[in-house]
Design a protein around this motif. Structure first.
Motif, PDB file in Angstrom:
ATOM      1  N   ASN A  42       0.833  -1.203   0.000  1.00 21.81           N
ATOM      2  CA  ASN A  42       0.000   0.000   0.000  1.00 21.81           C
ATOM      3  C   ASN A  42       0.867   1.251   0.000  1.00 21.81           C
ATOM      4  O   ASN A  42       0.656   2.167  -0.786  1.00 21.81           O
ATOM      5  CB  ASN A  42      -0.929  -0.009   1.217  1.00 21.81           C
ATOM      6  N   LYS A  43       1.856   1.282   0.878  1.00 17.52           N
ATOM      7  CA  LYS A  43       2.731   2.452   0.967  1.00 17.52           C
ATOM      8  C   LYS A  43       3.538   2.628  -0.322  1.00 17.52           C
ATOM      9  O   LYS A  43       3.730   3.739  -0.798  1.00 17.52           O
ATOM     10  CB  LYS A  43       3.663   2.295   2.170  1.00 17.52           C
ATOM     11  N   THR A  44       3.994   1.523  -0.893  1.00 13.65           N
ATOM     12  CA  THR A  44       4.803   1.585  -2.116  1.00 13.65           C
ATOM     13  C   THR A  44       3.999   2.116  -3.296  1.00 13.65           C
ATOM     14  O   THR A  44       4.481   2.971  -4.048  1.00 13.65           O
ATOM     15  CB  THR A  44       5.349   0.189  -2.484  1.00 13.65           C
ATOM     16  N   LEU A  45       2.799   1.614  -3.465  1.00 15.23           N
ATOM     17  CA  LEU A  45       2.033   1.912  -4.671  1.00 15.23           C
ATOM     18  C   LEU A  45       1.180   3.173  -4.575  1.00 15.23           C
ATOM     19  O   LEU A  45       0.868   3.784  -5.593  1.00 15.23           O
ATOM     20  CB  LEU A  45       1.133   0.718  -5.016  1.00 15.23           C
ATOM     21  N   LYS A  46       0.783   3.570  -3.373  1.00 14.60           N
ATOM     22  CA  LYS A  46      -0.175   4.669  -3.256  1.00 14.60           C
ATOM     23  C   LYS A  46       0.376   5.941  -2.636  1.00 14.60           C
ATOM     24  O   LYS A  46      -0.327   6.935  -2.568  1.00 14.60           O
ATOM     25  CB  LYS A  46      -1.391   4.200  -2.464  1.00 14.60           C
ATOM     26  N   HIS A  47       1.605   5.908  -2.165  1.00 17.72           N
ATOM     27  CA  HIS A  47       2.180   7.082  -1.510  1.00 17.72           C
ATOM     28  C   HIS A  47       3.566   7.364  -2.074  1.00 17.72           C
ATOM     29  O   HIS A  47       4.273   6.452  -2.484  1.00 17.72           O
ATOM     30  CB  HIS A  47       2.281   6.872   0.008  1.00 17.72           C
ATOM     31  N   LYS A  48       3.948   8.626  -2.049  1.00 13.66           N
ATOM     32  CA  LYS A  48       5.290   9.029  -2.469  1.00 13.66           C
ATOM     33  C   LYS A  48       6.131   9.322  -1.230  1.00 13.66           C
ATOM     34  O   LYS A  48       5.593   9.679  -0.182  1.00 13.66           O
ATOM     35  CB  LYS A  48       5.224  10.281  -3.341  1.00 13.66           C
ATOM     36  N   PRO A  49       7.454   9.211  -1.340  1.00 12.04           N
ATOM     37  CA  PRO A  49       8.320   9.543  -0.202  1.00 12.04           C
ATOM     38  C   PRO A  49       8.162  11.008   0.204  1.00 12.04           C
ATOM     39  O   PRO A  49       7.959  11.884  -0.636  1.00 12.04           O
ATOM     40  CB  PRO A  49       9.730   9.283  -0.732  1.00 12.04           C
ATOM     41  N   LYS A  50       8.259  11.252   1.495  1.00 12.12           N
ATOM     42  CA  LYS A  50       8.081  12.606   2.018  1.00 12.12           C
ATOM     43  C   LYS A  50       9.252  13.526   1.678  1.00 12.12           C
ATOM     44  O   LYS A  50       9.115  14.736   1.720  1.00 12.12           O
ATOM     45  CB  LYS A  50       7.902  12.565   3.534  1.00 12.12           C
ATOM     46  N   ASP A  51      10.403  12.957   1.345  1.00  9.41           N
ATOM     47  CA  ASP A  51      11.574  13.790   1.056  1.00  9.41           C
ATOM     48  C   ASP A  51      11.581  14.318  -0.378  1.00  9.41           C
ATOM     49  O   ASP A  51      12.536  14.960  -0.800  1.00  9.41           O
ATOM     50  CB  ASP A  51      12.867  13.030   1.349  1.00  9.41           C
ATOM     51  N   GLY A  52      10.534  14.057  -1.135  1.00 12.01           N
ATOM     52  CA  GLY A  52      10.445  14.577  -2.495  1.00 12.01           C
ATOM     53  C   GLY A  52      11.056  13.677  -3.551  1.00 12.01           C
ATOM     54  O   GLY A  52      11.119  14.049  -4.720  1.00 12.01           O
ATOM     55  N   SER A  53      11.524  12.505  -3.186  1.00 11.09           N
ATOM     56  CA  SER A  53      12.095  11.568  -4.158  1.00 11.09           C
ATOM     57  C   SER A  53      11.027  11.105  -5.139  1.00 11.09           C
ATOM     58  O   SER A  53       9.834  11.145  -4.839  1.00 11.09           O
ATOM     59  CB  SER A  53      12.673  10.345  -3.446  1.00 11.09           C
ATOM     60  N   THR A  54      11.463  10.632  -6.291  1.00  9.83           N
ATOM     61  CA  THR A  54      10.518  10.168  -7.295  1.00  9.83           C
ATOM     62  C   THR A  54      10.022   8.758  -7.036  1.00  9.83           C
ATOM     63  O   THR A  54       8.994   8.350  -7.561  1.00  9.83           O
ATOM     64  CB  THR A  54      11.156  10.205  -8.692  1.00  9.83           C
ATOM     65  N   HIS A  55      10.752   7.989  -6.244  1.00 11.93           N
ATOM     66  CA  HIS A  55      10.361   6.605  -5.972  1.00 11.93           C
ATOM     67  C   HIS A  55      10.909   6.167  -4.617  1.00 11.93           C
ATOM     68  O   HIS A  55      11.777   6.807  -4.040  1.00 11.93           O
ATOM     69  CB  HIS A  55      10.871   5.677  -7.075  1.00 11.93           C
ATOM     70  N   TRP A  56      10.394   5.054  -4.129  1.00 11.30           N
ATOM     71  CA  TRP A  56      10.849   4.504  -2.852  1.00 11.30           C
ATOM     72  C   TRP A  56      12.116   3.677  -3.042  1.00 11.30           C
ATOM     73  O   TRP A  56      12.262   2.979  -4.036  1.00 11.30           O
ATOM     74  CB  TRP A  56       9.785   3.571  -2.266  1.00 11.30           C
ATOM     75  N   SER A  57      12.993   3.720  -2.065  1.00  6.54           N
ATOM     76  CA  SER A  57      14.048   2.722  -1.946  1.00  6.54           C
ATOM     77  C   SER A  57      13.630   1.822  -0.789  1.00  6.54           C
ATOM     78  O   SER A  57      12.805   2.210   0.044  1.00  6.54           O
ATOM     79  CB  SER A  57      15.405   3.371  -1.654  1.00  6.54           C
ATOM     80  N   SER A  58      14.180   0.641  -0.731  1.00  9.24           N
ATOM     81  CA  SER A  58      13.789  -0.280   0.335  1.00  9.24           C
ATOM     82  C   SER A  58      14.159   0.281   1.706  1.00  9.24           C
ATOM     83  O   SER A  58      13.410   0.132   2.674  1.00  9.24           O
ATOM     84  CB  SER A  58      14.431  -1.644   0.126  1.00  9.24           C
ATOM     85  N   ARG A  59      15.280   0.965   1.803  1.00  8.01           N
ATOM     86  CA  ARG A  59      15.700   1.532   3.084  1.00  8.01           C
ATOM     87  C   ARG A  59      14.814   2.704   3.498  1.00  8.01           C
ATOM     88  O   ARG A  59      14.476   2.859   4.664  1.00  8.01           O
ATOM     89  CB  ARG A  59      17.159   1.957   3.018  1.00  8.01           C
ATOM     90  N   LYS A  60      14.427   3.549   2.533  1.00  8.02           N
ATOM     91  CA  LYS A  60      13.537   4.675   2.850  1.00  8.02           C
ATOM     92  C   LYS A  60      12.182   4.175   3.328  1.00  8.02           C
ATOM     93  O   LYS A  60      11.623   4.686   4.290  1.00  8.02           O
ATOM     94  CB  LYS A  60      13.315   5.555   1.617  1.00  8.02           C
TER      95      LYS A  60
END
Length: 107
Positions: free
Chosen positions: A31-49
């Motif tokens: 859910n977090k991966t597909l429906k939300h963006k990182p709060k730091d403004g990145s274009t995609h998630w990394s596993s660590r983020k």
């Protein structure tokens, strides 16, 4: 005695029981991966983020869940637009250069 046999190795301990139900953990990560963006403004998630954002899951668990479901957040399916004011001319020059190099390779 109960023995667990896996790949020729005998074990008395099957491993630690999961803290959260696996289905619930996977649902939260997906859910977090597909429906939300990182709060730091990145274009995609990394596993660590994502692991840091969720707080109760390790980055390796995030990687396992992504791998299981075939997710690769670093490979975007959407088009990103550049903020560069000269982007259009640079892109056109780049495309023309590519076409010329292909023509030379064919001949």
């Amino acid at each position: 005695m109960n023995f667990k046999v896996s790949a020729g190795v005998v074990s008395l301990h099957p491993g630690r029981a999961p803290v959260r139900p696996v289905a619930k953990l996977e649902a939260g990560v997906l859910n977090k991966t597909l429906k939300h963006k990182p709060k730091d403004g990145s274009t995609h998630w990394s596993s660590r983020k994502l692991a840091a954002e969720l707080g109760d899951v390790s980055f390796s668990a995030v990687q396992r869940i992504w791998r299981k479901h075939g997710l690769q957040p670093h490979r975007l399916e959407r088009h990103l637009v550049s903020n560069d004011p000269d982007f259009e001319t640079k892109a056109a020059d780049g495309c023309v250069g590519l076409r010329r190099s292909k023509v030379r390779l064919v001949h």
